[in-house]
Design a protein around this motif. Structure first.
Motif, mmCIF file in Angstrom:
data_model
loop_
_atom_site.group_PDB
_atom_site.id
_atom_site.type_symbol
_atom_site.label_atom_id
_atom_site.label_comp_id
_atom_site.label_asym_id
_atom_site.label_seq_id
_atom_site.Cartn_x
_atom_site.Cartn_y
_atom_site.Cartn_z
ATOM 1 N N LYS A 1 0.830 -1.258 0.221
ATOM 2 C CA LYS A 1 -0.153 0.253 -0.264
ATOM 3 C C LYS A 1 1.111 1.293 -0.019
ATOM 4 C CE LYS A 1 -4.276 0.974 -0.147
ATOM 5 N NZ LYS A 1 -4.908 0.513 -1.424
ATOM 6 N N VAL A 2 2.145 1.238 0.786
ATOM 7 C CA VAL A 2 2.533 2.257 0.535
ATOM 8 C C VAL A 2 3.353 2.514 -0.562
ATOM 9 C CG1 VAL A 2 4.961 3.404 1.989
ATOM 10 C CG2 VAL A 2 2.985 1.900 3.354
ATOM 11 N N TYR B 1 -9.238 1.814 3.710
ATOM 12 C CA TYR B 1 -8.894 1.142 3.907
ATOM 13 C C TYR B 1 -9.511 -0.386 4.105
ATOM 14 C CZ TYR B 1 -5.142 4.712 3.399
ATOM 15 O OH TYR B 1 -3.779 5.794 2.732
ATOM 16 N N ALA B 2 -10.244 0.347 4.677
ATOM 17 C CA ALA B 2 -10.822 -0.964 5.621
ATOM 18 C C ALA B 2 -11.354 -1.942 5.169
ATOM 19 C CB ALA B 2 -12.269 0.493 6.363
ATOM 20 N N GLY B 3 -12.225 -1.959 3.862
ATOM 21 C CA GLY B 3 -12.519 -2.897 3.123
ATOM 22 C C GLY B 3 -11.620 -3.754 2.598
ATOM 23 N N GLU B 4 -10.084 -3.160 2.124
ATOM 24 C CA GLU B 4 -9.466 -4.284 2.145
ATOM 25 C C GLU B 4 -8.927 -5.145 2.874
ATOM 26 O OE1 GLU B 4 -7.226 -1.133 -1.056
ATOM 27 O OE2 GLU B 4 -5.492 -2.147 -0.317
ATOM 28 N N LEU B 5 -8.793 -4.582 4.329
ATOM 29 C CA LEU B 5 -8.655 -4.989 5.607
ATOM 30 C C LEU B 5 -9.421 -6.162 6.061
ATOM 31 C CD1 LEU B 5 -6.314 -1.704 7.381
ATOM 32 C CD2 LEU B 5 -5.520 -3.691 6.874
ATOM 33 N N PHE B 6 -10.564 -6.054 5.718
ATOM 34 C CA PHE B 6 -11.523 -7.047 6.191
ATOM 35 C C PHE B 6 -11.696 -7.836 4.994
ATOM 36 C CE2 PHE B 6 -15.691 -8.829 7.019
ATOM 37 C CZ PHE B 6 -16.503 -8.479 5.923
ATOM 38 N N LEU C 1 -1.369 2.269 8.535
ATOM 39 C CA LEU C 1 -1.864 1.650 9.708
ATOM 40 C C LEU C 1 -0.489 1.736 10.814
ATOM 41 C CD1 LEU C 1 -3.834 -0.477 10.323
ATOM 42 C CD2 LEU C 1 -2.375 -2.145 9.574
ATOM 43 N N SER C 2 -0.725 2.175 11.894
ATOM 44 C CA SER C 2 0.529 2.290 13.171
ATOM 45 C C SER C 2 0.773 1.287 13.535
ATOM 46 C CB SER C 2 0.334 3.801 13.838
ATOM 47 O OG SER C 2 -1.042 2.982 14.557
ATOM 48 N N ALA C 3 1.831 1.357 14.165
ATOM 49 C CA ALA C 3 2.539 -0.106 14.612
ATOM 50 C C ALA C 3 0.962 -0.686 16.011
ATOM 51 C CB ALA C 3 3.224 0.346 15.037
ATOM 52 N N ASP C 4 0.519 0.503 16.860
ATOM 53 C CA ASP C 4 -0.297 0.305 17.515
ATOM 54 C C ASP C 4 -1.328 -0.220 17.263
ATOM 55 O OD1 ASP C 4 1.419 0.904 19.628
ATOM 56 O OD2 ASP C 4 0.662 3.288 19.963
ATOM 57 N N LYS C 5 -1.948 0.930 15.907
ATOM 58 C CA LYS C 5 -2.876 -0.012 15.234
ATOM 59 C C LYS C 5 -3.141 -1.011 14.718
ATOM 60 C CE LYS C 5 -5.533 3.787 16.033
ATOM 61 N NZ LYS C 5 -6.730 4.221 16.480
ATOM 62 N N MET C 6 -1.858 -1.934 14.739
ATOM 63 C CA MET C 6 -1.515 -3.341 14.130
ATOM 64 C C MET C 6 -1.581 -4.472 14.928
ATOM 65 S SD MET C 6 1.374 -4.893 11.994
ATOM 66 C CE MET C 6 0.942 -4.032 10.208
ATOM 67 N N ILE D 1 -14.386 -2.579 11.841
ATOM 68 C CA ILE D 1 -12.703 -2.517 11.888
ATOM 69 C C ILE D 1 -12.542 -1.246 11.932
ATOM 70 C CG2 ILE D 1 -10.549 -2.740 10.120
ATOM 71 C CD1 ILE D 1 -11.531 -5.502 9.630
ATOM 72 N N ALA D 2 -12.866 -0.559 11.349
ATOM 73 C CA ALA D 2 -12.387 1.163 11.293
ATOM 74 C C ALA D 2 -13.153 1.506 12.826
ATOM 75 C CB ALA D 2 -13.436 1.743 10.021
ATOM 76 N N THR D 3 -14.137 0.662 13.296
ATOM 77 C CA THR D 3 -14.621 1.723 14.397
ATOM 78 C C THR D 3 -13.422 0.675 16.136
ATOM 79 O OG1 THR D 3 -17.040 1.325 14.167
ATOM 80 C CG2 THR D 3 -16.754 1.855 16.530
ATOM 81 N N SER D 4 -14.007 -0.115 15.518
ATOM 82 C CA SER D 4 -12.522 -1.208 16.618
ATOM 83 C C SER D 4 -10.924 -0.039 17.078
ATOM 84 C CB SER D 4 -12.341 -2.692 16.377
ATOM 85 O OG SER D 4 -13.562 -3.050 16.661
ATOM 86 N N LEU D 5 -10.399 0.542 16.194
ATOM 87 C CA LEU D 5 -9.245 0.695 15.415
ATOM 88 C C LEU D 5 -9.501 2.599 15.861
ATOM 89 C CD1 LEU D 5 -7.480 -0.868 12.340
ATOM 90 C CD2 LEU D 5 -7.345 -1.453 15.144
ATOM 91 N N GLY D 6 -10.833 2.744 16.178
ATOM 92 C CA GLY D 6 -10.380 4.466 15.947
ATOM 93 C C GLY D 6 -10.615 5.184 14.806
ATOM 94 N N GLU D 7 -10.778 4.779 13.713
ATOM 95 C CA GLU D 7 -10.299 6.180 12.886
ATOM 96 C C GLU D 7 -11.668 6.004 12.290
ATOM 97 O OE1 GLU D 7 -5.892 4.075 12.321
ATOM 98 O OE2 GLU D 7 -8.047 5.953 11.525
#
Length: 682
Positions: A560-561, A610-615, A574-579, A596-602
């Motif tokens: 992604k980067v 990003y959330a769709g791809e991660l899901f 996606l920071s280290a803490d979020k991962m 996923i977005a809600t759980s990570l506070g995004e």
């Protein structure tokens, strides 16, 4: 010789010249005549030597004693290093921080006849260390020493008056040049500096009596490309080129406190002649107490309040050195600690931060203030610029924030603590919880104990950069001092000796880190984490799954980067803490991109991007795991899945997850038809 010639010769210069030239019989007689001198020498070592070698050592010891007015007499390791140089051998000196590696360099220069106008070149890693060394050589030993770095005057007149001239005689030429390694090679623009030109000039090469490489482990740690990362300071790796350029008879002497086997092998192969003298003394600092301490996260500034006395007491406040590998975090920690002081002391220099981007004037003043017994600064928050070679006579506590990049870094940093006397000091590593979750089997086989789990990209996260050696340090249950000795292959009898009240925090002997800190350890988040650990252990994703899923997430993040049109850094995606949080979300809760977005506070923007791809990545990962589990479950019941049959997977809570084909659009369904009781399929 009826009288003590040390006191007959009228001045120091003449006395030294006499000591350099006088016959062996005079040296023997003089060494016996000086009161108490014999008792200061390592007699067992001297008696092992041949007669000529013993005279060299005695001569050097008397020279050293004369210059320092009786204060310093070389110890065994120092005499070994001096003897190697006087015999024209290459040498490699492995000895602990604060063991006195500067003295043999000085004595060898003092043994040179000034009439020969010889020059010693010492390669030094840092400007701060250069400045300290220059003052030491000039003031303590009377050796005309100059520092050569990017700030050195470039005009020809200065060089011809102080360093070298092919056309005129210099009345008082330099005896010693302390050079940063970059000055010896071409600049980025393709030009040679003045010293780089000189060392390639045959006439000047003839004046070089020896090359000293201080902190020679830097050849490997800074000079070589490691783990797919470019060399931090590539000039260090070019020292082997310099050795080929200079006369082959010019001896090289390497010094460091940290020569673990893999680094030792590299410097021996590239920088030493086949026959060289290996001089080894334990690197153990017996007065240092070692500890590691888990904190919730590095960015929680309350974790560092423990370094300030509360209420603040300037007399009781110890000198503390805090190493941080992030400049922004360095400034934040310093600002936070300053805010812990009484209002009237805030901003007065009690707490300071230090990194190479600051002005040289500020850096010089800050260092001087911190090391001064009467200075204002009590806590210095710094990057690695103060970690190598620099003497701190008064530092009671050293902390490195986050896992060190290598155990070499850890030992160099810890070695800054209490350098004078036997007073105990503390070296502690603050680390995050994930350091206990990484397993050794995630690392590939290799000789380098400081290797990460895989090659590193430009945006590698902390977890990716974590070296095996640091993971072992955090997770080891036995003696930390013994672990360090094993890393260095230090098999000396004194490798695990200690003089303080405790060795480290791994023995069941009553050690409590809090007892050695001026303020209170921050416990709130850790207490919550520990309290909830039992509750959450059953509902977070299994560790074995987290390991495999993390690999997929890292691969996704790197891709992604690389694909980002505006080169967004990885921590914004996606920071280290979020991962870490994402890896802990159980399958049953990762039901949609919005979940996923809600759980990570995004926010919504992040969710759309990003959330769709991660899901879908996590969904497919979970389906693969659950398919395997379902197959095992059906096999146990004697009902193997039929070929072509859609394979449902059984979750650990008695539900079945559908395949991705039947899953449908969870976001738009508004219902949770994802799970059905296993009993419905019987």
């Amino acid at each position: 010789m009826a009288e003590n010639n040390e006191y007959i010769v009228p001045n120091l210069a003449e006395r030294l010249q006499y000591l350099r030239k006088c016959p062996a019989a005079d040296i023997t007689e003089l060494s016996s005549a000086i009161p108490g001198f014999a008792a200061q020498l390592p007699q067992d070592y001297l008696m092992e030597l041949k007669s000529a070698e013993r005279i060299i050592c005695l001569r050097a010891a008397i020279v050293c004693r004369s210059v320092t007015q009786g204060i310093q007499v070389p110890r065994k390791m120092q005499l070994q290093a001096i003897l190697a140089a006087q015999l024209g051998h290459d040498s490699l000196v492995s000895a602990g921080t604060g063991s006195g590696k500067t003295l043999p360099i000085a004595v060898n220069i003092l043994m040179d006849d000034p009439a020969d106008k010889k020059i010693t070149i010492t390669v030094s890693p840092l400007k701060r260390l250069q400045a300290t060394q220059q003052a030491d050589f000039n003031e303590r030993y009377g050796i005309r020493t100059f520092v050569i770095n990017e700030d050195t005057p470039r005009d020809e007149g200065w060089w011809m008056s102080n360093i070298y001239s092919s056309t005129k005689t210099i009345k008082n030429p330099a005896q010693h040049l302390i050079v940063t390694v970059e000055q010896l090679f071409k600049t980025a623009e393709g030009h040679f500096s003045r010293i780089a030109d000189l060392v390639r000039t045959p006439a000047f090469q003839g004046l070089i009596s020896r090359i000293n490489i201080d902190e020679a482990h830097s050849f490997y740690t800074s000079g070589l490309s490691l783990y797919n990362c470019p060399a931090f300071r590539p000039a260090w790796g070019k020292l082997s080129d310099l050795k080929r350029i200079l006369r082959q008879t010019t001896p090289w002497h390497l010094f460091s406190a940290t020569f673990p086997p893999h680094i030792l092998a590299a410097v021996k192969e590239k920088l030493m002649r086949p026959t060289f003298d290996y001089i080894h003394q334990t690197s153990n600092r017996p007065n240092i107490i070692y500890a590691t301490h888990e904190i919730d996260k590095l960015e929680n500034l309350q974790n560092y309040s423990c370094f300030v006395t509360s209420p603040y007491n300037s007399v009781a406040q110890p000198h503390i050195l805090i190493f941080v590998d992030d400049r922004n975090l360095t400034a934040k920690i310093a600002d936070h600690l300053d805010s812990c002081l009484p209002p009237e002391l805030q901003g007065k220099g009690v707490i300071k931060n230090y990194h190479s981007s600051m002005s040289q004037l500020y850096l010089d003043r800050t260092h001087s203030d911190f090391v001064s017994p009467t200075g204002t600064c009590k806590i210095l928050v710094t990057t690695s610029g103060q970690s190598v070679g620099v003497d701190f006579p008064n530092v009671k506590i050293v902390c490195t924030v986050g896992l060190p990049a290598s155990i070499v870094d850890a030992l160099q940093r810890g070695g800054r603590a209490i350098r004078i006397g036997d007073e105990d000091a503390l070296f502690v590593v603050f680390h995050e919880p994930w350091a206990r979750e990484i397993t050794e089997d995630e690392f590939e086989e290799g000789m380098d104990p400081d290797r990460p789990r895989a090659d590193l990209g430009a945006n590698a996260r902390r977890q990716e950069r974590a070296p095996l050696s640091a993971i072992r340090l955090v997770q080891c249950r036995t003696c930390v001092r013994q672990y360090y000795a094993g890393y260095l292959n230090d098999q000396t009898e004194s490798a695990t000796l200690y003089t303080g009240p405790f060795c480290c925090d791994r023995h069941d002997d009553g050690f409590d880190l809090q007892d050695f800190l001026p303020g209170s350890l921050y416990q709130k988040d850790l207490a919550v984490a520990k309290t909830s650990a039992v509750v959450s252990r059953a509902i977070i994703r299994l560790k074995s799954e987290r390991v495999e899923l993390e690999k997929l997430l890292i691969k996704w993040l790197n891709a992604k980067v690389a694909a980002e049109e505006y080169s967004r850094p990885s921590y914004e995606i996606l920071s280290a803490d979020k991962m870490r949080d994402l890896l802990r979300i159980p399958s049953k809760d990762a039901v949609s991109p919005s979940a996923i977005a809600t759980s990570l506070g995004e926010n919504q923007e992040w969710q759309d991007a990003y959330a769709g791809e991660l899901f879908h990545l996590i969904f497919e990962f979970d389906m693969e795991i659950k398919t395997v589990k379902a197959a095992k479950e059906l096999s146990k019941r004697g009902r193997p899945a039929r070929a072509g049959q859609p394979q449902a997977s059984v979750t650990g809570d008695g539900f079945i997850n559908q395949t991705s084909e039947s899953y449908g659009n969870i976001e738009s369904s508004g219902t949770n038809n994802k799970r059905r009781r296993v009993s419905e399929y019987k």
